[in-house]
Scaffold this motif. Sequence first.
Motif, PDB file in Angstrom:
ATOM      1  N   GLY A   1     -36.257  24.335  57.772  1.00 44.98           N
ATOM      2  CA  GLY A   1     -37.040  24.589  58.976  1.00 44.98           C
ATOM      3  C   GLY A   1     -36.241  25.183  60.112  1.00 44.98           C
ATOM      4  O   GLY A   1     -36.805  25.530  61.150  1.00 44.98           O
ATOM      5  N   SER A   2     -34.934  25.332  59.925  1.00 40.50           N
ATOM      6  CA  SER A   2     -34.103  25.929  60.965  1.00 40.50           C
ATOM      7  C   SER A   2     -34.409  27.406  61.115  1.00 40.50           C
ATOM      8  O   SER A   2     -34.859  28.068  60.175  1.00 40.50           O
ATOM      9  N   LYS A   3     -34.140  27.965  62.329  1.00 37.14           N
ATOM     10  CA  LYS A   3     -34.340  29.391  62.566  1.00 37.14           C
ATOM     11  C   LYS A   3     -33.171  30.228  62.058  1.00 37.14           C
ATOM     12  O   LYS A   3     -33.222  31.454  62.088  1.00 37.14           O
ATOM     13  N   MET A   4     -32.106  29.575  61.576  1.00 37.01           N
ATOM     14  CA  MET A   4     -30.959  30.325  61.081  1.00 37.01           C
ATOM     15  C   MET A   4     -31.337  31.138  59.858  1.00 37.01           C
ATOM     16  O   MET A   4     -32.048  30.653  58.977  1.00 37.01           O
ATOM     17  N   PRO A   5     -30.883  32.404  59.775  1.00 37.43           N
ATOM     18  CA  PRO A   5     -31.188  33.207  58.594  1.00 37.43           C
ATOM     19  C   PRO A   5     -30.495  32.655  57.354  1.00 37.43           C
ATOM     20  O   PRO A   5     -29.432  32.045  57.444  1.00 37.43           O
ATOM     21  N   MET A   6     -31.079  32.882  56.213  1.00 43.86           N
ATOM     22  CA  MET A   6     -30.522  32.412  54.951  1.00 43.86           C
ATOM     23  C   MET A   6     -29.242  33.178  54.622  1.00 43.86           C
ATOM     24  O   MET A   6     -29.237  34.391  54.523  1.00 43.86           O
ATOM     25  N   GLN A   7     -28.162  32.478  54.506  1.00 45.69           N
ATOM     26  CA  GLN A   7     -26.898  33.071  54.084  1.00 45.69           C
ATOM     27  C   GLN A   7     -25.978  31.966  53.580  1.00 45.69           C
ATOM     28  O   GLN A   7     -25.995  30.854  54.089  1.00 45.69           O
ATOM     29  N   ARG A   8     -25.197  32.306  52.576  1.00 47.61           N
ATOM     30  CA  ARG A   8     -24.256  31.349  52.006  1.00 47.61           C
ATOM     31  C   ARG A   8     -22.883  31.984  51.910  1.00 47.61           C
ATOM     32  O   ARG A   8     -22.752  33.210  51.852  1.00 47.61           O
ATOM     33  N   ILE A   9     -21.873  31.139  51.914  1.00 47.02           N
ATOM     34  CA  ILE A   9     -20.506  31.564  51.624  1.00 47.02           C
ATOM     35  C   ILE A   9     -20.093  30.789  50.385  1.00 47.02           C
ATOM     36  O   ILE A   9     -19.868  29.576  50.453  1.00 47.02           O
ATOM     37  N   VAL A  10     -20.021  31.475  49.282  1.00 48.72           N
ATOM     38  CA  VAL A  10     -19.891  30.810  47.986  1.00 48.72           C
ATOM     39  C   VAL A  10     -18.469  30.334  47.724  1.00 48.72           C
ATOM     40  O   VAL A  10     -18.255  29.208  47.240  1.00 48.72           O
ATOM     41  N   ARG A  11     -17.487  31.158  48.045  1.00 48.57           N
ATOM     42  CA  ARG A  11     -16.103  30.817  47.710  1.00 48.57           C
ATOM     43  C   ARG A  11     -15.565  29.733  48.653  1.00 48.57           C
ATOM     44  O   ARG A  11     -15.627  29.870  49.873  1.00 48.57           O
ATOM     45  N   PRO A  12     -15.017  28.642  48.112  1.00 49.83           N
ATOM     46  CA  PRO A  12     -14.490  27.551  48.947  1.00 49.83           C
ATOM     47  C   PRO A  12     -13.409  28.024  49.917  1.00 49.83           C
ATOM     48  O   PRO A  12     -13.352  27.554  51.059  1.00 49.83           O
ATOM     49  N   GLU A  13     -12.546  28.960  49.473  1.00 49.13           N
ATOM     50  CA  GLU A  13     -11.469  29.413  50.347  1.00 49.13           C
ATOM     51  C   GLU A  13     -12.005  30.201  51.536  1.00 49.13           C
ATOM     52  O   GLU A  13     -11.426  30.172  52.627  1.00 49.13           O
ATOM     53  N   ASP A  14     -13.127  30.908  51.349  1.00 50.77           N
ATOM     54  CA  ASP A  14     -13.728  31.644  52.456  1.00 50.77           C
ATOM     55  C   ASP A  14     -14.313  30.679  53.487  1.00 50.77           C
ATOM     56  O   ASP A  14     -14.175  30.888  54.701  1.00 50.77           O
ATOM     57  N   ARG A  15     -14.949  29.622  53.026  1.00 49.02           N
ATOM     58  CA  ARG A  15     -15.484  28.628  53.957  1.00 49.02           C
ATOM     59  C   ARG A  15     -14.354  27.933  54.701  1.00 49.02           C
ATOM     60  O   ARG A  15     -14.450  27.697  55.913  1.00 49.02           O
ATOM     61  N   SER A  16     -13.286  27.616  53.986  1.00 43.58           N
ATOM     62  CA  SER A  16     -12.142  26.950  54.615  1.00 43.58           C
ATOM     63  C   SER A  16     -11.501  27.835  55.676  1.00 43.58           C
ATOM     64  O   SER A  16     -11.169  27.367  56.775  1.00 43.58           O
ATOM     65  N   ASP A  17     -11.361  29.125  55.373  1.00 45.45           N
ATOM     66  CA  ASP A  17     -10.758  30.050  56.335  1.00 45.45           C
ATOM     67  C   ASP A  17     -11.648  30.226  57.560  1.00 45.45           C
ATOM     68  O   ASP A  17     -11.159  30.323  58.694  1.00 45.45           O
ATOM     69  N   LEU A  18     -12.959  30.258  57.349  1.00 45.04           N
ATOM     70  CA  LEU A  18     -13.880  30.347  58.482  1.00 45.04           C
ATOM     71  C   LEU A  18     -13.752  29.137  59.386  1.00 45.04           C
ATOM     72  O   LEU A  18     -13.688  29.257  60.617  1.00 45.04           O
ATOM     73  N   ILE A  19     -13.700  27.961  58.806  1.00 48.47           N
ATOM     74  CA  ILE A  19     -13.604  26.729  59.592  1.00 48.47           C
ATOM     75  C   ILE A  19     -12.297  26.692  60.380  1.00 48.47           C
ATOM     76  O   ILE A  19     -12.276  26.327  61.572  1.00 48.47           O
ATOM     77  N   ASP A  20     -11.210  27.112  59.748  1.00 52.16           N
ATOM     78  CA  ASP A  20      -9.931  27.159  60.462  1.00 52.16           C
ATOM     79  C   ASP A  20      -9.986  28.134  61.634  1.00 52.16           C
ATOM     80  O   ASP A  20      -9.461  27.860  62.723  1.00 52.16           O
TER      81      ASP A  20
END
Length: 513
Positions: A479-498
């Motif tokens: 129900g969020s207004k955020m568009p659907m998008q995923r970051i599949v690779r764990p290292e990409d998510r980790s780098d984004l968070i850092d």
Amino acid sequence: MVGSVRRRAPLAEAGDLPCVSTPGLSSPRKRGPGTTHHQSSSKTVSRESRSPAPAALGRDDKQRGTASAPHLFNRVLTALLASAVLSTAAMAADFQTLKGHGGPVMAIDVSRETGKVATASFDNSVGVWTGREPFWLEGHEAAVKTVRFIDGAHLVSGGDDNDLIRWDLGAGASQRLEGHTAKIAGLAVSPDRTLIASASWDARIGLWPLGGGDPVFLKGHTAGVNDVVFSRDGAQLYSASIDGSIKLWDLKTGAEKRMIDRNGFGINVIATGGKGERESWLAYGSQDGVTRIVDIDSGERLQEFAFERRPILALAVSPDGSKLATGDGHGFITVLDTGSWKIETDFRAALKGPIWALAFSRDGTVIHAGGIENIVYSWPLADLESFDPMARETPQFLKRPEDMTNGERQFARKCSICHALTADGGRKAGPTLYRIFGRRAGTLPGYPYSETLTGSDIIWSGETIDRLFLDGPDHFIPGSKMPMQRIVRPEDRSDLIDYLKTATAAGTSGGPQ
């Protein structure tokens, strides 16, 4: 639905870098369904003008002892009058920029009655500009893709939230028009101002009576409809589609009369013109970069312009019908003489990104353009090629991958178009991410969150942000207004968070905010 009118304190001067937060904006700007905001400041835009350089004195212009006093006086008076005429002409059509939006400008329209400019932006807002002063209309829940004046005091907009909104500028009121099931790509208002036509990616055309009543939907295209234009008598409607066809509709019966033309690529924009009571030609711009002129009655293709610059994204006809301007995906504005169909100007208007929006001023002396920046550029048509192009800097989301760290690259591609990193937040579609770690979701004051996030138990942390992009917003926060998008690779998510841990703590301005 009735909106509220709110006045705000003057803003500081907006920055010149594309998609960078506007210094001085309070954070975040209040957003809500059907609200209007008046920006009481002349500092939200910058204005530049070019005055003719004084010519060097010639031999006959130098004062000599033999020149009589009356003769000298007449020369001086003539020079002063000429200077005044030049100054007046320069003031009538100066170059200027309209600043204030927080995302790319997707559409521009000019009121025939008042000369005011209306702009639609990816920041979910519509701006109405009196000179350089904006009046903000906010009610869309996604990017606004198109806007049209109904008359001097009313306009209509449509966007990626699938809805139209009618705006009453005087009363500060708005009305949401629902019925489409996909985004609105184009709008038109009938010559007698009794009907709005909408082009939607649900493959339908909506007809909305301005006097009230239920809409009528025309079906016939096999893919999304990108643009619509009324005939001069208001009895017919032209439509252009991703399916490559241009259709003519009888509005009395709602039936398709005939196909004007069919193209092998999708058609993005159309415009009509010609001398006399009836329009005689139709111009269209397509996905393959072609601008084509078609005889409406015979269907004959009269002219074709192709520069290998794809796609054609904007068309505008001057008020007197003598010029047709096109904007393309490579940032060029091409101006054509509609009498001879010769190219008058082929101007590199943007060094980075496309030209999404074009409109002539009411007197036809200025052309307004919008693109990847959050700024509208208004150029005098007479000496268009003498000015510098817009979008000289590369927005963060268009930077080359090798010029960014992986974390910044993930932010640029997934987050930067909607979210700022600074405290002020700019005018973005989403709330600022400044100091997001440890903040409860849906609690930033003033931002109109969806009901799903209001009162949420989610606390933003490395773990919850990881889950957000692992599962996708529609699963993690249904129900969020955020568009659907995923970051599949764990290292990409980790780098984004850092990257976010550093950038949101410092409020970096190193990208589109």
